[in-house]
Design a protein around this motif. Structure first.
Motif, mmCIF file in Angstrom:
data_model
loop_
_atom_site.group_PDB
_atom_site.id
_atom_site.type_symbol
_atom_site.label_atom_id
_atom_site.label_comp_id
_atom_site.label_asym_id
_atom_site.label_seq_id
_atom_site.Cartn_x
_atom_site.Cartn_y
_atom_site.Cartn_z
ATOM 1 N N GLU A 1 10.128 20.574 19.042
ATOM 2 C CA GLU A 1 10.076 19.213 18.519
ATOM 3 C C GLU A 1 9.170 19.097 17.308
ATOM 4 N N GLY A 2 8.133 19.934 17.262
ATOM 5 C CA GLY A 2 7.137 19.779 16.207
ATOM 6 C C GLY A 2 7.347 20.690 15.014
ATOM 7 N N ASP A 3 8.009 21.828 15.241
ATOM 8 C CA ASP A 3 8.121 22.808 14.171
ATOM 9 C C ASP A 3 9.380 23.667 14.356
ATOM 10 N N LEU B 1 0.814 -1.218 0.000
ATOM 11 C CA LEU B 1 0.000 0.000 0.000
ATOM 12 C C LEU B 1 0.847 1.268 0.000
ATOM 13 N N ASP B 2 2.175 1.089 0.013
ATOM 14 C CA ASP B 2 3.029 2.271 0.207
ATOM 15 C C ASP B 2 2.967 3.267 -0.948
ATOM 16 N N GLY B 3 2.349 2.873 -2.059
ATOM 17 C CA GLY B 3 2.197 3.810 -3.176
ATOM 18 C C GLY B 3 1.219 4.928 -2.865
ATOM 19 N N HIS B 4 0.176 4.605 -2.125
ATOM 20 C CA HIS B 4 -0.792 5.686 -1.866
ATOM 21 C C HIS B 4 -1.059 5.958 -0.389
ATOM 22 N N ILE B 5 -0.325 5.290 0.498
ATOM 23 C CA ILE B 5 -0.462 5.608 1.919
ATOM 24 C C ILE B 5 0.893 6.036 2.467
ATOM 25 N N LYS B 6 0.908 7.204 3.120
ATOM 26 C CA LYS B 6 2.164 7.695 3.673
ATOM 27 C C LYS B 6 2.060 7.751 5.196
ATOM 28 N N VAL B 7 3.060 7.187 5.869
ATOM 29 C CA VAL B 7 3.077 7.206 7.330
ATOM 30 C C VAL B 7 4.110 8.221 7.799
ATOM 31 N N ILE B 8 3.681 9.170 8.642
ATOM 32 C CA ILE B 8 4.572 10.267 9.040
ATOM 33 C C ILE B 8 4.617 10.395 10.565
ATOM 34 N N LEU B 9 5.809 10.611 11.094
ATOM 35 C CA LEU B 9 5.954 10.921 12.524
ATOM 36 C C LEU B 9 5.962 12.436 12.655
ATOM 37 N N THR B 10 4.985 13.002 13.362
ATOM 38 C CA THR B 10 4.878 14.459 13.450
ATOM 39 C C THR B 10 5.284 14.953 14.831
ATOM 40 N N GLY B 11 5.114 16.256 15.042
ATOM 41 C CA GLY B 11 5.288 16.818 16.377
ATOM 42 C C GLY B 11 4.034 16.554 17.195
ATOM 43 N N CYS B 12 3.981 17.199 18.377
ATOM 44 C CA CYS B 12 2.923 16.901 19.350
ATOM 45 C C CYS B 12 1.529 17.307 18.866
#
Lengths: 594, 161
Positions: free
Chosen positions: A208-210, A35-46
């Protein structure tokens, strides 16, 4: 193009409960299923809602999962991402009511917030500069250095009426102008990221977030006042923030957004990190500069303004993280937009770290002027376990405790000051009926005594005497004269101390004496702690519920409990050391303290 | 409690450390960065290393001690293999952090700032880790344990024993 974005919170709270591992596993599973073609997993800030972490939001729908565990990942991928079925059992409690699923932005906690300083936190990957640029990042800097004069930049900040978010609320533009007008061969910009306030973590979350919004604002400030060097003084206790700042500075340098000839102009600006080493007083401007200079972080006697003579005797601007985070967006959206938020004298928003005895602990950003009640009961969800609200402490050790009758005041610099508290950096700790206000005052004094740098006598000696007096009272050895002593010491320390730490050290005592004097008097006159916190004033007692199992007697370290098997036991209060072991081990809940 | 610093075993580290000092010598206010580096490398600040810093940076030892003792993060005794920090921020305190700390001290038989004789554990109290949503919080090395009760402490410590 990715049609679905899975955002995993990488704030400290969620990170501590395996948020990062959840992201890794999610990415792995998504790839495994092709599914990695159309689903993106991202670690964001708080995301702000630390209470319910680890948190995940899936866009475009805004499905909000909370308390996610590693073992839930498979189900999210197979059910939600593959088949499109929402995993209802993992939804945040408020986003699934009466069979209806609410998207994240309609949840009470977020609905009442206005995110300005936190605009990118929880939305972008803080370790990828392109994501910041995609949300118009560095446009403000570009506009400032290529289209505006230094005076124009300062005028814009001045008309926005942005006030320093580090505590005192000094007008930012005015500060910048002072440094701009003072001529010198070298000037500096410092970002105060030494968030030492116990119970505050908004600066941490922004860094941490921005991190880029802070760097961009520092560069704008550098341009405005004519500085080519900036420092971020950040706590070593914040390793994630330090790491993300390092990455951000590196990326900005690679793209030519920091360094020499920024945007093809002759403006040069560099930023270096300097780590604090665990001293609260280093949050004070002059002490912070001493520390950057490699010395003990002791405040200087302020003969000169730091905007005239600061770091290494050169004109220096110190602003705190949150103040800086507001700058780029004011350039992007304009002064009128900014002034339309908040109150006339305190425009914009304020980020609070809401903690203590409140259901939704976390990070909240509200327009100035919202009431304390809205923050604690609407956004915060009220007090857990049906307990009664007692007080809210704002502004950390320099602030004060506000009682229930003032919950409807508007939150801005002036109203809080009127109540004997301050905005401070924005810590907001809620207390319920189980918290003893004398003990809270003692806690803050204990903090101040340990963190006093010792340079001036009123703070070094005065706070120590106050602490001893408070300790006597909490032990039941206090007298009415002790309360008078506290009042007189408070006055002296406030007037005579050298820096802000000392000048405000007595605030927790002054405010608790003002609003909770009856608790002090109960300790002194009746040798009683009304909220049952002060150990020495408590007595343990075995009720009729006792089943006579002898467990308490066997575990008591001083053998002060007697009684026959299967009969009610008795505690000899003369011998009892109030360790609470009996209460812990009792299987019938028969031991109480009163 | 006396702790001996082994110069021979740390030879390589000292060499690298001297290279770091050399690189940072010219920087204004280099002392703080050098002390941070030393603490990272050796786990604490032995007097032998403070001597090296004094010679290399040409700063009197008395001044260096003045700085080291001022900041709570710098330690003159070794930290344990497992470093325990109990957060004593306000949010943690109102939720009972003091009882957690008392329990840790009781379990390990040392007080805050101390290291067990076998160098297995050391305890420090930190001022707000900024994880107030998890209050009360205890950190062992990099592992964070939140929403603790005093009775959970033993179980947490046992993992590192």
């Amino acid at each position: 193009m990715h049609s679905t974005h899975v955002l995993v919170c990488g704030g400290t709270g969620c990170h501590s409960s395996e948020g990062d591992k959840i992201r890794e596993l999610l990415a792995e599973k998504v790839k495994e299923k092709g599914l990695d073609g159309h689903i993106k997993v991202i670690l964001t800030g708080c995301f702000g809602l630390c209470e319910s972490g680890p948190n995940i939001v899936i866009y475009p729908e805004g499905i909000f999962y909370s308390h996610v565990k590693l073992e839930d990942v498979n189900e999210i991928v197979e059910e939600h991402l593959q088949k499109g079925h929402v995993v209802k059992r993992l939804l945040f409690k408020e986003s699934y009511v009466d069979g209806v699923i609410k998207p994240v932005n309609e949840i009470n906690f977020y609905k009442k917030q206005t995110r300005v300083a936190l605009r990118n936190c929880g939305l972008i990957n803080p370790e990828n500069i392109d994501e910041y640029i995609a949300l118009d990042g560095y446009q403000a800097l570009s506009k400032a250095v290529t289209e505006m004069t230094q005076q124009e930049v300062i005028d814009l900040v001045k008309t926005s009426n942005l006030r320093g978010r580090g505590g005192a609320g000094f007008p930012t533009g005015k500060k910048w102008e002072t440094a701009f007008k003072y001529s010198a061969d070298q000037k500096y910009v410092i970002c105060n990221a030494d968030e030492g306030d116990p119970g505050a973590f908004m600066d941490r979350s922004i860094l941490e977030g921005d991190p880029h919004s802070v760097l961009e604002a520092m560069a704008i400030c550098g341009y405005a006042i004519g500085a080519n060097q900036g420092y971020v003084y950040v706590r070593a206790e914040y390793p994630i923030a330090v790491h993300r700042l390092e990455v951000a500075i590196e990326q900005a340098k690679e793209k030519g957004l920091l360094g020499k000839n920024i945007f093809g102009t002759d403006f040069n600006f560099d930023i270096e990190l300097r780590l604090g080493a665990g001293a609260f007083v280093c949050g004070e401007g002059t002490a912070l500069m001493e520390s950057i200079e490699g010395k003990r972080g002791m405040p200087r006697v302020k003969i000169h303004r730091t905007s005239h003579k600061g770091l290494w005797g050169k004109p220096t601007i110190i602003n705190n993280v949150e103040t800086f985070a507001n700058i780029p967006v004011i350039f992007q959206k304009g002064v009128d937009w900014f002034r339309s938020i908040g109150t006339k004298d305190s425009p914009g928003t304020k980020v609070f770290a809401l903690g203590g005895k409140v259901k939704n602990t976390g990070l909240v950003e509200i327009p100035m002027g919202v009431t304390l009640r809205d923050i604690i009961f609407d956004i915060g969800g009220g007090i857990p376990n049906d307990k009664k609200f007692k007080a809210v402490q704002t502004g950390g050790p320099s602030g004060g405790c506000i009682p229930e009758k003032y919950l409807d005041i508007s939150v801005d610099f002036e109203s809080l000051a009127e109540l004997g508290s301050i905005m401070g950096s924005g810590g907001m700790v809620v207390m319920d009926e189980d918290n003893c206000m004398v003990d809270i005052a003692r806690f803050f004094l204990d903090f101040t005594v340990e963190e006093s740098c010792g340079k001036c006598t009123p703070c070094r000696e005065g706070t120590k005497r106050m602490l001893e007096t408070l300790e006597r009272i909490t032990k039941g050895e206090g007298t009415l004269e002790n309360i008078d002593t506290l009042e007189s010491l408070s006055g002296t320390i406030t007037i005579a101390s050298l820096c802000g730490l000392g000048q405000t050290a007595a605030n927790p005592v002054i405010s608790t004496l003002k609003y909770f004097r009856d608790e002090y008097e109960a300790h002194v006159n009746e040798k009683r702690c009304p909220s049952g916190t002060c150990q020495s004033l408590l007595e343990y007692f075995i009720t009729e519920k006792c089943i006579g199992c002898t467990k308490c007697a066997r575990n008591c370290p001083v053998s002060c409990i007697s009684g026959e098997i299967k009969e009610r036991h008795v505690i000899d209060t003369e011998k009892c050391i109030k360790c609470g072991t009996c209460m812990e081990v009792c299987p019938a809940g028969a031991v109480i303290k009163k | 409690m006396e702790f001996q610093f082994d110069l021979e075993a740390n030879k390589e580290k000292i060499k690298n450390f001297k290279i770091f000092i050399e690189k940072n010598k010219g920087k204004q206010g280099a002392l703080m960065a050098v002390l941070h580096k030393a603490q990272d490398q050796f786990g604490y600040l032995p007097k032998e290393i403070l001597n090296v810093i004094s010679e290399e940076l040409k700063i009197p030892l008395s001044e260096i001690y003045g700085v080291v003792t001022f900041y709570s993060r710098f330690s003159l005794i070794p930290k344990g293999e497992n470093q325990i920090s109990v957060c004593l921020g306000t949010a943690c305190y109102v939720k009972g952090a003091q009882k957690i700390l008392d329990k840790v001290e009781e379990e390990l038989g040392i007080t805050v700032g101390g290291t067990t004789p076998d160098r297995k554990f050391s305890i420090s109290d930190t001022r707000c880790l900024g994880a107030c949503g998890l209050a009360p919080v205890l950190v062992v090395n990099e592992d964070v344990y939140g929403r603790l009760k005093p009775e959970d402490v033993k179980e947490v410590l046992d993992k590192y024993r």
